[in-house]
Design a protein around this motif. Structure first.
Motif, PDB file in Angstrom:
ATOM      1  N   TRP A 128       0.834  -1.208   0.000  1.00  0.00           N
ATOM      2  CA  TRP A 128       0.000   0.000   0.000  1.00  0.00           C
ATOM      3  C   TRP A 128       0.868   1.257   0.000  1.00  0.00           C
ATOM      4  CZ3 TRP A 128       0.172   3.431   4.217  1.00  0.00           C
ATOM      5  CH2 TRP A 128      -0.706   4.508   4.132  1.00  0.00           C
ATOM      6  N   TRP A 129       1.917   1.278   0.819  1.00  0.00           N
ATOM      7  CA  TRP A 129       2.764   2.453   0.906  1.00  0.00           C
ATOM      8  C   TRP A 129       3.510   2.683  -0.409  1.00  0.00           C
ATOM      9  CZ3 TRP A 129       3.317   6.883   2.934  1.00  0.00           C
ATOM     10  CH2 TRP A 129       4.541   7.550   2.926  1.00  0.00           C
ATOM     11  N   ALA A 130       4.058   1.604  -0.981  1.00  0.00           N
ATOM     12  CA  ALA A 130       4.763   1.723  -2.261  1.00  0.00           C
ATOM     13  C   ALA A 130       3.831   2.243  -3.351  1.00  0.00           C
ATOM     14  CB  ALA A 130       5.341   0.370  -2.674  1.00  0.00           C
ATOM     15  N   TYR A 131       2.581   1.814  -3.295  1.00  0.00           N
ATOM     16  CA  TYR A 131       1.579   2.252  -4.282  1.00  0.00           C
ATOM     17  C   TYR A 131       1.127   3.680  -4.012  1.00  0.00           C
ATOM     18  CZ  TYR A 131      -3.146   2.720  -6.190  1.00  0.00           C
ATOM     19  OH  TYR A 131      -4.283   3.195  -6.809  1.00  0.00           O
ATOM     20  N   SER A 132       0.845   4.014  -2.760  1.00  0.00           N
ATOM     21  CA  SER A 132       0.227   5.299  -2.426  1.00  0.00           C
ATOM     22  C   SER A 132       1.157   6.481  -2.648  1.00  0.00           C
ATOM     23  CB  SER A 132      -0.267   5.278  -0.979  1.00  0.00           C
ATOM     24  OG  SER A 132      -1.294   4.329  -0.809  1.00  0.00           O
ATOM     25  N   TRP A 133       2.396   6.393  -2.141  1.00  0.00           N
ATOM     26  CA  TRP A 133       3.249   7.579  -2.241  1.00  0.00           C
ATOM     27  C   TRP A 133       3.658   7.846  -3.679  1.00  0.00           C
ATOM     28  CZ3 TRP A 133       8.114   8.082  -4.176  1.00  0.00           C
ATOM     29  CH2 TRP A 133       8.946   6.960  -4.245  1.00  0.00           C
ATOM     30  N   ARG A 134       3.851   6.788  -4.455  1.00  0.00           N
ATOM     31  CA  ARG A 134       4.186   6.995  -5.867  1.00  0.00           C
ATOM     32  C   ARG A 134       3.005   7.588  -6.630  1.00  0.00           C
ATOM     33  NH1 ARG A 134       7.162   2.490  -4.383  1.00  0.00           N
ATOM     34  NH2 ARG A 134       9.328   2.435  -5.144  1.00  0.00           N
ATOM     35  N   THR A 135       1.815   7.050  -6.363  1.00  0.00           N
ATOM     36  CA  THR A 135       0.627   7.557  -7.044  1.00  0.00           C
ATOM     37  C   THR A 135       0.387   9.024  -6.701  1.00  0.00           C
ATOM     38  OG1 THR A 135      -0.406   5.363  -7.034  1.00  0.00           O
ATOM     39  CG2 THR A 135      -1.855   7.253  -7.362  1.00  0.00           C
ATOM     40  N   LEU A 136       0.575   9.382  -5.431  1.00  0.00           N
ATOM     41  CA  LEU A 136       0.360  10.762  -4.993  1.00  0.00           C
ATOM     42  C   LEU A 136       1.336  11.716  -5.682  1.00  0.00           C
ATOM     43  CD1 LEU A 136      -1.136  12.707  -3.117  1.00  0.00           C
ATOM     44  CD2 LEU A 136       0.561  12.185  -1.356  1.00  0.00           C
ATOM     45  N   ILE A 137       2.610  11.344  -5.700  1.00  0.00           N
ATOM     46  CA  ILE A 137       3.622  12.223  -6.303  1.00  0.00           C
ATOM     47  C   ILE A 137       3.450  12.304  -7.813  1.00  0.00           C
ATOM     48  CG2 ILE A 137       6.090  12.482  -6.754  1.00  0.00           C
ATOM     49  CD1 ILE A 137       6.633  11.406  -3.982  1.00  0.00           C
ATOM     50  N   TYR A 138       3.276  11.151  -8.455  1.00  0.00           N
ATOM     51  CA  TYR A 138       3.118  11.154  -9.910  1.00  0.00           C
ATOM     52  C   TYR A 138       1.868  11.911 -10.341  1.00  0.00           C
ATOM     53  CZ  TYR A 138       6.690   7.459 -10.049  1.00  0.00           C
ATOM     54  OH  TYR A 138       7.851   6.740  -9.922  1.00  0.00           O
ATOM     55  N   SER A 139       0.795  11.782  -9.561  1.00  0.00           N
ATOM     56  CA  SER A 139      -0.450  12.482  -9.893  1.00  0.00           C
ATOM     57  C   SER A 139      -0.267  13.987  -9.767  1.00  0.00           C
ATOM     58  CB  SER A 139      -1.586  12.011  -8.979  1.00  0.00           C
ATOM     59  OG  SER A 139      -1.860  10.645  -9.175  1.00  0.00           O
ATOM     60  N   ALA A 140       0.431  14.425  -8.700  1.00  0.00           N
ATOM     61  CA  ALA A 140       0.670  15.856  -8.511  1.00  0.00           C
ATOM     62  C   ALA A 140       1.493  16.416  -9.665  1.00  0.00           C
ATOM     63  CB  ALA A 140       1.386  16.093  -7.182  1.00  0.00           C
ATOM     64  N   VAL A 141       2.527  15.679 -10.054  1.00  0.00           N
ATOM     65  CA  VAL A 141       3.354  16.127 -11.178  1.00  0.00           C
ATOM     66  C   VAL A 141       2.544  16.114 -12.469  1.00  0.00           C
ATOM     67  CG1 VAL A 141       5.379  15.584 -12.590  1.00  0.00           C
ATOM     68  CG2 VAL A 141       5.498  15.363 -10.102  1.00  0.00           C
ATOM     69  N   GLY A 142       1.731  15.069 -12.647  1.00  0.00           N
ATOM     70  CA  GLY A 142       0.922  14.962 -13.859  1.00  0.00           C
ATOM     71  C   GLY A 142      -0.090  16.087 -13.987  1.00  0.00           C
TER      72      GLY A 142
END
Length: 219
Positions: A128-142
């Motif tokens: 969950w952590w590996a998925y969540s923090w990457r998704t949050l950062i990538y989404s913000a950049v996107g």
């Protein structure tokens, strides 16, 4: 050479990635996993956020909290409850048997849990952590990279504020969904997380052949 003292079970231990039922992850598999995770998380989040909003409203009406607490509580609960809801759903998906495949977790030494065992909460939270923090950062950049140019293009037509808000919500959803799918495909499936590996196996188990056996004790 192989350790002569090794037991037959040890000398025939097969790393899951060499099994005949091992599946190479593709975008199609990642999409099915993302959808199973997304719609359940969304449904649970909507219920939790709705109940929280009702609770905040009731406390405000009884003068237990101020209006500012209601506003900030509503905003924060949306993010907190959404990310918190992913954890039990993630555990369910990690144990779920899809039509043709299932997600498997195994240790770096090739030792895999029994098919009927649910992933531990410790491993679930790591995924969950590996998925969540990457998704949050990538989404913000996107949103910044894609959203700003798109907003400028839409702004040329001078739409109403309501239309711009709707456009922003739709754009945020598309970017977030795309980034979540990308993270599952590129950073979760067939990747090492901590001391274990995440992979895919066929739903129907196939016994490995003798030629696939990998000695685990060698000098």
């Amino acid at each position: 050479m192989t350790d002569p003292a090794a037991s037959p079970a040890e000398t025939r231990q097969v790393h899951p990635s060499l099994r005949t039922d091992y599946i190479q992850p593709t975008l199609g598999y990642a999409l099915r996993i993302w959808w199973a995770l997304y719609w359940r998380t969304t449904a649970i989040s909507i219920v939790l956020i709705g109940l929280t909003s009702l609770a905040l409203k009731a406390m405000y009406e009884h003068a237990l909290i101020s209006a500012s607490v209601v506003i900030w509580g509503s905003r924060l609960s949306t993010y907190i409850l959404t990310y918190a809801a992913v954890i039990p759903v993630m555990r369910f998906v990690l144990h779920k048997r899809f039509n043709s495949f299932r997600i498997a977790l195994w240790s770096q030494d090739g030792q895999m849990s029994a098919p009927h065992e649910k992933p531990s909460w410790d491993r679930t939270i790591r995924v969950w952590w590996a998925y969540s923090w990457r998704t949050l950062i990538y989404s913000a950049v996107g949103v910044v990279v894609v959203g700003y140019p798109m907003s400028m293009m839409v702004g040329i037509f001078a739409p109403s504020p309501a239309v711009m808000r709707l456009f922003g919500m739709a754009l945020g959803f598309v970017v977030g969904a795309g980034m979540a799918l990308f993270v599952i495909y590129s950073s979760i499936l067939d990747e090492n997380i901590g001391d274990f590996h995440v992979g895919l196996l066929a739903s129907e188990a196939i016994e490995p052949t003798t030629s696939e056996a990998v000695p685990t004790s060698a000098v």
